[in-house]
Structure formats: structure tokens, C-alpha cells
Design a protein around this motif. Structure first.
Motif, PDB file in Angstrom:
ATOM      1  N   VAL A  73      -0.616  24.984 -11.480  1.00  0.00           N
ATOM      2  CA  VAL A  73      -0.546  26.205 -10.674  1.00  0.00           C
ATOM      3  C   VAL A  73       0.604  27.073 -11.179  1.00  0.00           C
ATOM      4  N   SER A  74       0.332  28.351 -11.395  1.00  0.00           N
ATOM      5  CA  SER A  74       1.337  29.256 -11.936  1.00  0.00           C
ATOM      6  C   SER A  74       2.407  29.561 -10.891  1.00  0.00           C
ATOM      7  N   PRO A  75       3.640  29.870 -11.326  1.00  0.00           N
ATOM      8  CA  PRO A  75       4.722  30.191 -10.380  1.00  0.00           C
ATOM      9  C   PRO A  75       4.375  31.343  -9.444  1.00  0.00           C
ATOM     10  N   SER A  76       3.688  32.364  -9.958  1.00  0.00           N
ATOM     11  CA  SER A  76       3.347  33.507  -9.097  1.00  0.00           C
ATOM     12  C   SER A  76       2.389  33.098  -7.989  1.00  0.00           C
ATOM     13  N   VAL A  77       1.487  32.160  -8.284  1.00  0.00           N
ATOM     14  CA  VAL A  77       0.553  31.666  -7.272  1.00  0.00           C
ATOM     15  C   VAL A  77       1.295  30.835  -6.234  1.00  0.00           C
ATOM     16  N   VAL A  78       2.216  29.998  -6.675  1.00  0.00           N
ATOM     17  CA  VAL A  78       3.018  29.200  -5.739  1.00  0.00           C
ATOM     18  C   VAL A  78       3.790  30.116  -4.793  1.00  0.00           C
ATOM     19  N   THR A  79       4.378  31.181  -5.341  1.00  0.00           N
ATOM     20  CA  THR A  79       5.138  32.129  -4.520  1.00  0.00           C
ATOM     21  C   THR A  79       4.235  32.790  -3.480  1.00  0.00           C
ATOM     22  N   ALA A  80       3.063  33.252  -3.922  1.00  0.00           N
ATOM     23  CA  ALA A  80       2.147  33.926  -3.008  1.00  0.00           C
ATOM     24  C   ALA A  80       1.678  32.984  -1.906  1.00  0.00           C
ATOM     25  N   MET A  81       1.353  31.750  -2.250  1.00  0.00           N
ATOM     26  CA  MET A  81       0.876  30.794  -1.267  1.00  0.00           C
ATOM     27  C   MET A  81       1.986  30.367  -0.311  1.00  0.00           C
ATOM     28  N   ASN A 120      -9.529  29.093   4.202  1.00  0.00           N
ATOM     29  CA  ASN A 120      -8.305  28.547   3.625  1.00  0.00           C
ATOM     30  C   ASN A 120      -7.459  29.710   3.115  1.00  0.00           C
ATOM     31  N   LEU A 121      -6.748  30.375   4.019  1.00  0.00           N
ATOM     32  CA  LEU A 121      -6.056  31.612   3.661  1.00  0.00           C
ATOM     33  C   LEU A 121      -5.015  31.428   2.558  1.00  0.00           C
ATOM     34  N   PRO A 122      -4.145  30.407   2.604  1.00  0.00           N
ATOM     35  CA  PRO A 122      -3.185  30.248   1.498  1.00  0.00           C
ATOM     36  C   PRO A 122      -3.883  30.058   0.150  1.00  0.00           C
TER      37      PRO A 122
END
Length: 389
Positions: free
Chosen positions: A14-22, A240-242
Motif C-alpha cells: 500500500v502506497s504512503p499516500s493511500v495509507v494517509t488517506a485511509m 467500506n469507506l476507508p
């Protein structure tokens, strides 16, 4: 010991930007998108925003053509089972290919047990179907054609747009499994002429457990999941919103020029491995299409004379994660159905091949080291085997 991951066709980090958004959603947006109060409205806004991003990513005509699912398997199952339920009065014949993902093939096997006739199109040594074969297989009672866009084991890219044009004047619904294509190929559902298209988030540095199904407006749809009225009454269950926000972020990360840059990066990584194997004198061949004609992240090689299981074990001991085929059949002693379709049941490629698949976290240096590791494993095994003969 350093560890290197080259199994991105199975799943991606999982990319860092995706982790941040989630993480932002998990911490601050807990509302149910079906609720009418403030917290529900906030969640629904994020759901709509994500749906818009994903619809635009495939040039869908409307945002409500995007149905959120748990991933590629559910999307494939939904497209196929919805079609046969909605159009069974028109016929019971289905066409697919011999190299589909198990999510499609197992569903077809299920339908065969329930009165449907399935034609499995063969492929050539490049992993490609023949349009002539498809045209010959079409019948007045054909209600569904399901052909994957990019193969997960050898990277062959099927002629989806040409199939779409062939089916334009036929009653058959057209579905494509685009799970391996979405993060690396440009997809325009209008140009392709598809009715259904399946996507999974974890193949493009997004989260696991989320994906979507594109369902063209006007196509009859029978829900696969039943319960509440989520997803315009087409897929029950609280969204699954996140995960959905994470999927949309991953799609945004690979939009436009970034996707083209990624393709060039992935192609360069494949070429680096091939150059190293060639320079080291390894006896190998590429399974499937030539490097520049395949999905940019997949390279399947026949390591001549070296058993797949031995190569996998020794590469893992050296810190390199690769695979022998689809992760969905991992642990099985059954040979790859894709390689059998390409070469036949008795071909040595069935027992001596590796799938290398690349991602954004790989670089030329690690690809070079992978090539050296494969070379060492091959030379060591063949040398020891020659000494024992």
C-alpha cells in the motif's frame, strides 16, 4: 539479509499516500453513508467523491455505473451471475477463455453444473485468443462473453476493443476482468465497448478487500449481494469507506502522465532482468508475448532445466520473492492452467517457469540483483545436476 519483493501481480504494498488517506477516514469519518444525519452525509459525500474519481479513471458515462465491491473476485462473480440471471430467457451459452482467473473459471464451472454451456477459447503461444475463433463460437443463444484484459501469469493483453466491436450487433453481454490492467494500462470503457469491467484495489498499491464493478447503464442487473439498499440497490452491505477512499487515492496517484511514467519504469525493470540473464549465459525463454507487447509489470520466464519449486525456494532463501503462477492457486501442486493453455500439458515450461512481477517500489538496482540471483540459482542447480548424472 535484504529482502526484495517481485510478486506484484499477486498483491502490491500500500502506497504512503493511500495509507494517509485511509488513516484520515478511520480517525475522523466513522459515519454510515446511508444515514441521513450530519455524520452520514459526510460519509456519503466522500463516497460520491470517490465514485466520481473512479468513474473518470475509466471514462464511464455516469458515476452510478460504478458499484463498489470487496474486490476482483466479487466483481467477476457479480458480472457473470447477474448476466445469466437477467438474460437466461435469451439463451444458456457463454464464451470465455482458457486462461481466465479462477474467479471466472470456477464460476463458469459452477454454471456448467446448472445447465449452461461454456465455450473456452484457446490461446496461441503468445497467450492471445483468435477473433476468428470467437466469431465462430458466437451463437444466437450466446448471452455472455467474458475475456480478461491482461493475463495475470504471462501478461498477454487481449484485443478487448476489437471484441467489443465484434459484439456490437450481438445480444451477448461483454465482461472483461481488468484487475491486472487497471493500474498500468489506459482504460476507456466507451472505446472498449464493454458492459461490465472488474477492478481490485490491491493490485495498484491500494488496500485489500475493496474494488469496483463497472456496469454500463442500460444493462439488466440482478444483485449478487442482497440485504440493504446500498449502491443503488445493487450491492447490499455498508460500504467500506476507508477502503473506497484508499482505492480512489491509488487511482489518482496513477492518473494521466503518472501511469505512462510507471509503464516505462516497469518495462525498464523487465529489460534489466532479461539483460542480466542474457549476460550471465542463462538458458531461458520468455513465456507469452514479447516484453514490449505484454502488460508492463509481468514477466514469465522458462528457466530451462530448473524445477520451479526448487527455483522458488532458493530465490526465497536469497531474499527474493517471486512466484510460479497465480497467487490464487498457491500451495497447489496443480500445474498452471495458463501455461498448459499456451504450451500443452507435457511441455517442460509447465514445470520450469517463474513469474516475476514488478511494482513502483522496485528499482533498477534491485532488478539487477534479481537477475543475478536467478542466474546463480540456475547455474548452481544445473551444475550439481550434471555432476550427479
Amino acid at each position: 539479509m535484504a529482502h526484495y519483493y517481485f510478486d506484484n501481480a499477486a498483491t502490491t504494498p500500500v502506497s504512503p499516500s493511500v495509507v494517509t488517506a485511509m488513516t484520515e477516514i478511520l480517525q475522523n469519518e466513522f459515519g454510515n453513508a446511508s444515514s441521513t444525519h450530519y455524520f452520514g452525509r459526510q460519509a456519503h459525500h466522500l463516497l460520491d467523491q470517490s465514485r466520481q474519481i473512479l468513474a473518470e479513471s475509466i471514462h464511464a458515462a455516469a458515476t452510478d455505473e460504478i458499484i463498489f465491491t470487496s474486490g476482483g473476485t466479487e466483481s467477476d462473480n457479480t458480472a457473470i451471475l447477474s448476466t445469466v440471471r437477467a438474460y437466461s430467457d435469451r439463451g444458456h451459452h457463454i464464451i470465455t477463455t482458457a486462461i481466465e482467473h479462477p474467479a471466472v473459471l470456477q464460476t463458469m464451472a459452477y454454471l456448467e453444473k446448472h445447465g449452461y454451456e461454456v465455450t473456452y477459447l484457446p490461446v496461441d503461444a503468445q497467450g492471445l485468443i483468435s477473433l476468428a475463433d470467437l466469431k465462430a463460437a458466437l451463437r444466437p443463444d450466446t448471452i455472455l462473453v467474458s475475456v480478461m484484459m491482461a493475463n495475470n501469469e504471462v501478461g498477454s493483453i487481449e484485443p478487448i476493443a476489437e471484441i467489443g466491436r465484434l459484439l456490437a450487433d450481438h445480444q451477448a453481454i461483454f465482461h472483461t476482468d481488468a484487475v491486472q490492467a487497471y493500474g498500468v494500462l489506459d482504460i476507456d470503457v466507451q472505446r472498449l465497448g464493454v458492459d461490465f469491467l472488474s477492478i481490485s484495489g490491491h493490485k495498484l498499491h491500494g488496500p485489500k478487500g475493496v474494488g469496483f464493478l463497472y456496469a454500463r447503464n442500460g444493462v439488466k442487473f440482478v444483485p449478487f449481494m442482497r440485504g440493504g439498499e446500498q449502491e443503488h440497490k445493487r450491492r447490499a452491505g455498508t460500504e467500506n469507506l476507508p477502503g473506497i477512499v484508499g482505492l480512489a487515492q491509488a487511482a489518482q496517484d496513477l492518473a494521466g502522465r503518472e501511469k505512462a511514467n510507471k509503464r516505462q519504469q516497469l518495462l525498464a525493470l523487465k529489460q534489466e532482468v532479461i539483460q542480466v540473464l542474457t549476460a550471465q549465459g542463462v538458458d531461458f525463454a520468455i513465456n507469452g508475448p514479447d516484453v514490449d507487447l505484454a502488460a508492463p509489470h509481468v514477466l514469465n520466464i522458462w528457466l530451462k532445466g530448473v524445477p520451479t519449486e526448487l527455483a522458488l525456494m532458493n530465490l526465497d532463501l536469497r531474499g527474493f520473492a517471486v512466484s510460479g503462477g497465480s497467487a490464487c492457486t498457491a500451495g497447489s501442486l496443480e500445474p498452471s492452467h495458463v501455461l498448459i493453455a499456451l504450451f500443452g500439458e507435457q511441455a517442460p515450461q509447465i514445470r520450469e517457469s517463474l513469474r516475476l512481477s514488478f511494482g513502483s517500489e522496485n528499482d533498477l538496482a534491485s532488478a539487477h540483483e534479481l537477475g543475478l540471483a536467478i542466474s546463480a540459482v540456475a547455474h548452481d542447480y544445473l551444475q550439481k545436476n550434471a555432476q550427479t548424472i
